[in-house]
Design a protein around this motif. Structure first.
Motif, PDB file in Angstrom:
ATOM      1  N   UNK A 138      -4.296  -1.814  -2.361  1.00 10.85           N
ATOM      2  CA  UNK A 138      -4.119  -3.070  -1.640  1.00 10.85           C
ATOM      3  C   UNK A 138      -2.727  -3.067  -1.035  1.00 10.85           C
ATOM      4  N   UNK A 139      -2.634  -3.315   0.255  1.00  6.98           N
ATOM      5  CA  UNK A 139      -1.355  -3.251   0.954  1.00  6.98           C
ATOM      6  C   UNK A 139      -0.315  -4.182   0.337  1.00  6.98           C
ATOM      7  N   UNK A 140      -0.717  -5.423   0.031  1.00 10.90           N
ATOM      8  CA  UNK A 140       0.256  -6.382  -0.500  1.00 10.90           C
ATOM      9  C   UNK A 140       0.566  -6.100  -1.963  1.00 10.90           C
ATOM     10  N   UNK A 141      -0.475  -5.929  -2.779  1.00  9.70           N
ATOM     11  CA  UNK A 141      -0.261  -5.737  -4.212  1.00  9.70           C
ATOM     12  C   UNK A 141       0.555  -4.490  -4.504  1.00  9.70           C
ATOM     13  N   UNK A 142       0.321  -3.427  -3.739  1.00  6.93           N
ATOM     14  CA  UNK A 142       0.982  -2.158  -4.009  1.00  6.93           C
ATOM     15  C   UNK A 142       2.262  -1.969  -3.207  1.00  6.93           C
ATOM     16  N   UNK A 143       2.699  -3.032  -2.519  1.00  2.00           N
ATOM     17  CA  UNK A 143       4.007  -3.009  -1.871  1.00  2.00           C
ATOM     18  C   UNK A 143       4.115  -2.052  -0.703  1.00  2.00           C
ATOM     19  N   UNK A 144       3.040  -1.917   0.074  1.00  4.74           N
ATOM     20  CA  UNK A 144       3.048  -1.020   1.229  1.00  4.74           C
ATOM     21  C   UNK A 144       3.207  -1.805   2.516  1.00  4.74           C
ATOM     22  N   UNK A 145       3.864  -1.223   3.475  1.00  2.00           N
ATOM     23  CA  UNK A 145       3.997  -1.829   4.790  1.00  2.00           C
ATOM     24  C   UNK A 145       2.686  -1.657   5.552  1.00  2.00           C
ATOM     25  N   UNK A 146       2.462  -2.502   6.546  1.00  5.99           N
ATOM     26  CA  UNK A 146       1.266  -2.369   7.387  1.00  5.99           C
ATOM     27  C   UNK A 146       1.320  -1.114   8.254  1.00  5.99           C
ATOM     28  N   UNK A 147       2.529  -0.572   8.446  1.00  6.13           N
ATOM     29  CA  UNK A 147       2.720   0.547   9.356  1.00  6.13           C
ATOM     30  C   UNK A 147       3.295   1.749   8.617  1.00  6.13           C
ATOM     31  N   UNK A 148       3.039   2.916   9.171  1.00  5.59           N
ATOM     32  CA  UNK A 148       3.640   4.154   8.684  1.00  5.59           C
ATOM     33  C   UNK A 148       4.645   4.607   9.740  1.00  5.59           C
ATOM     34  N   UNK A 149       5.886   4.767   9.328  1.00  7.07           N
ATOM     35  CA  UNK A 149       6.933   5.187  10.266  1.00  7.07           C
ATOM     36  C   UNK A 149       6.733   6.642  10.681  1.00  7.07           C
ATOM     37  N   UNK A 150       7.282   7.037  11.830  1.00 11.68           N
ATOM     38  CA  UNK A 150       7.200   8.443  12.265  1.00 11.68           C
ATOM     39  C   UNK A 150       7.742   9.386  11.194  1.00 11.68           C
ATOM     40  N   UNK A 151       6.990  10.446  10.913  1.00 13.79           N
ATOM     41  CA  UNK A 151       7.407  11.432   9.934  1.00 13.79           C
ATOM     42  C   UNK A 151       7.163  11.040   8.498  1.00 13.79           C
ATOM     43  N   UNK A 152       6.585   9.853   8.272  1.00  9.42           N
ATOM     44  CA  UNK A 152       6.383   9.354   6.913  1.00  9.42           C
ATOM     45  C   UNK A 152       4.918   9.488   6.492  1.00  9.42           C
ATOM     46  N   UNK A 153       4.687   9.377   5.179  1.00  8.74           N
ATOM     47  CA  UNK A 153       3.344   9.462   4.615  1.00  8.74           C
ATOM     48  C   UNK A 153       3.167   8.387   3.554  1.00  8.74           C
ATOM     49  N   UNK A 154       1.946   7.939   3.367  1.00 17.32           N
ATOM     50  CA  UNK A 154       1.586   7.107   2.234  1.00 17.32           C
ATOM     51  C   UNK A 154       0.328   7.713   1.603  1.00 17.32           C
ATOM     52  N   UNK A 155       0.127   7.468   0.333  1.00 18.26           N
ATOM     53  CA  UNK A 155      -1.055   7.972  -0.358  1.00 18.26           C
ATOM     54  C   UNK A 155      -1.838   6.802  -0.932  1.00 18.26           C
ATOM     55  N   UNK A 156      -3.105   6.713  -0.572  1.00 23.16           N
ATOM     56  CA  UNK A 156      -3.991   5.635  -0.993  1.00 23.16           C
ATOM     57  C   UNK A 156      -4.959   6.156  -2.042  1.00 23.16           C
ATOM     58  N   UNK A 157      -5.523   5.250  -2.814  1.00 21.42           N
ATOM     59  CA  UNK A 157      -6.520   5.664  -3.792  1.00 21.42           C
ATOM     60  C   UNK A 157      -7.736   4.760  -3.706  1.00 21.42           C
ATOM     61  N   UNK A 158      -8.872   5.254  -4.154  1.00 23.00           N
ATOM     62  CA  UNK A 158     -10.097   4.461  -4.283  1.00 23.00           C
ATOM     63  C   UNK A 158     -10.868   5.001  -5.472  1.00 23.00           C
ATOM     64  N   UNK A 159     -11.449   4.102  -6.252  1.00 28.32           N
ATOM     65  CA  UNK A 159     -12.253   4.485  -7.419  1.00 28.32           C
ATOM     66  C   UNK A 159     -13.693   4.081  -7.147  1.00 28.32           C
TER      67      UNK A 159
END
Length: 502
Positions: A138-159
């Motif tokens: 969850x973007x809000x619960x997990x403290x993630x921004x709505x956007x990914x900056x250039x050169x950056x990565x995020x890792x998401x999970x689903x169960x």
């Protein structure tokens, strides 16, 4: 490492992440950014090696990688997806990764991550807990921004539920890019902390995958969900207008349908008559019933096996498959539907583990005066009688243009939203045409159908918009016949191409 377990939830067993390298040297052409070279999320370190990779359709600078696929307790699947921005501008992700087949309220969940269960012909999505839309990032619960900056990565999970049959690999799907095939499933604990679905009430979210095809003479359309065959016989071919007596042309159609019933384990066959919206219930209801009864009598006379019981009903115009506002929709709604258990298929071919890609399979057209090219990337056979078509479309012109022909299919009314459904595969020898697969979603008043293909509506409405020189990757799922290795492929207004099945 951030813990993602919600309050009161158990946590699954975990495997410690390997320590990151002491130093990281970015490539010389990497964009200049501030902060760390990648954003590590709760699902593990961004340095995890990729198991599979693809690129976003609407945003080609979005790299999509599977970095974890772990089966736990022999029944759950932990899927980890890394999103990387390889461009020079920010990339949005939150709304794009949401499941488009159900309302979620705030589109801030990674609920669109899923896998294909080839054995049961289902599209498996993350569990839904009682107090949230999704057992996933969850973007809000997990403290993630709505956007990914250039050169950056995020890792998401689903169960989500593990695919049936304990497969060694599976096909991973996301809303933003073509599916990733043959991704290996590990039975080792995942790297990271994840909530345990057994520690709270959760609802499995699955979609039945419907594989339609039709005869080239338009006399019948078949929908295969892996369990039952639903054969829609055209009333325009079977009967004269306002009549319930079978035509001479109907004989061969009855013969083919009876052979399929003979080859199936069917003990009960349902025959349902349907009409379009012309006329009223007083006319349509008895006519649709008489037509169903006529088909039942013809099939009974041609069956070779005993012990088959028929149930004939007439529904009039109450159960349309298509919009009655068009002549094509009305034609398809005038039908007699025969449903019975699917005949046993021949031995399935294994999915290919390496696919070099088709070469030389290109075609051209124009959109608003701009030259548009299309190249087939591959037509690959998957387990369960499925096939994946991937293709790239490029604006070769000097001005921006829209290419809207991808969703202008004759059966576009069958889908909830616009999608790249204007694609057909044809087996000339067998006289059969294969339509894009559909995801079936129950609703309060019936069923909604979504194309199992690239979405071009909602948050992805700009998918058909091309800048000069821009290329986008598209995909469609189909049923594939077992008896041929080459099919004719028709994509929108492009010329027909003979494409080998890999």
């Amino acid at each position: 490492m951030l813990t993602l377990a919600t309050a009161g939830c158990g946590v699954l067993p975990m495997r410690e992440a390997a320590p990151p390298p002491a130093t990281t040297t970015p490539p010389s052409n990497a964009p200049t950014t501030s902060g760390p070279p990648a954003t590590a999320t709760a699902s593990g370190q961004a340095a995890q090696p990729a198991l599979a990779e693809t690129r976003g359709t609407e945003t080609p600078n979005l790299k999509v990688e599977v970095v974890g696929l772990n089966r736990v307790k022999a029944k759950h699947l932990i899927t980890q997806i890394r999103l990387s921005n390889t461009g020079t501008e920010k990339v949005s992700w939150a709304a794009d990764m949401g499941d488009r087949t159900r309302p979620l309220g705030t589109m801030a969940w990674a609920s669109g991550i899923g896998v294909l269960d080839a054995q049961t012909r289902t599209w498996i999505l993350p569990y839904q807990p009682a107090d949230s839309p999704c057992l996933c990032t969850d973007q809000k619960r997990d403290g993630l921004d709505h956007f990914i900056d250039p050169g950056q990565s995020i890792t998401l999970y689903a169960i989500l539920p593990a695919p049936s049959g304990n497969p060694a690999s599976t096909t991973v799907v996301t809303p933003v890019a073509p599916p990733m095939l043959n991704v290996p499933i590990s039975d080792q604990p995942p790297t990271g902390d994840f909530p345990d679905p057994d520690a709270q009430p959760v609802t499995p979210i699955t979609r039945r995958l419907i594989l339609p095809s039709e005869s080239l003479d338009k006399s019948e359309e078949t929908a295969d969900d892996g369990k039952d065959l639903q054969i829609n016989l055209s009333s325009d071919v079977l009967f004269a207008i306002d009549k319930a007596t079978l035509t001479t042309q109907a004989k061969s159609i009855m013969t083919r349908t009876a052979r399929l019933i003979d080859a199936s384990p069917a003990t009960v066959v349902t025959v349902a008559g349907h009409a379009d919206s012309t006329g009223n219930h007083a006319i349509n209801d008895p006519l649709s019933l008489r037509r169903a009864q006529a088909v039942q009598r013809a099939l009974t006379a041609q069956l070779s096996k005993d012990g088959v019981r028929f149930q004939a009903k007439g529904y009039g115009s109450r159960r349309p498959l298509y919009d009655n506002d068009s002549d094509e929709g009305k034609r398809r709604n005038r039908r007699v539907t025969v449903t019975f258990p699917k005949p046993q298929p021949p031995a399935q071919q294994p999915a290919t583990t390496t696919s070099p890609g088709a070469t030389g399979l290109t075609a051209t057209t124009k959109a608003d005066g701009q030259p548009i090219t299309m190249q087939i990337a591959g037509l690959r056979r998957l387990p369960g009688g499925l096939g994946l078509l991937t293709y790239n479309i490029t604006n070769q012109g000097s001005a921006e243009t829209w290419f809207n022909d991808l969703h202008h299919a004759q059966d576009w009314e069958a889908y909830k939203y616009q999608a790249a459904s204007n694609v057909r595969l044809t087996d000339i020898t067998a006289g059969r045409q294969y339509l894009p697969a559909r995801l079936e979603v129950p609703t309060d008043d019936g069923m909604d159908y979504y194309c199992a293909c690239t979405d071009v509506s909602g948050v992805r409405i700009s998918t058909e918009k091309f800048a000069p020189g821009q290329t986008r990757a598209f995909w469609n799922l189909f049923a594939l016949p077992d008896t041929t290795d080459t099919l004719k492929v028709k994509i929108g207004p492009f010329r027909d191409l003979q494409v080998p099945i890999q």
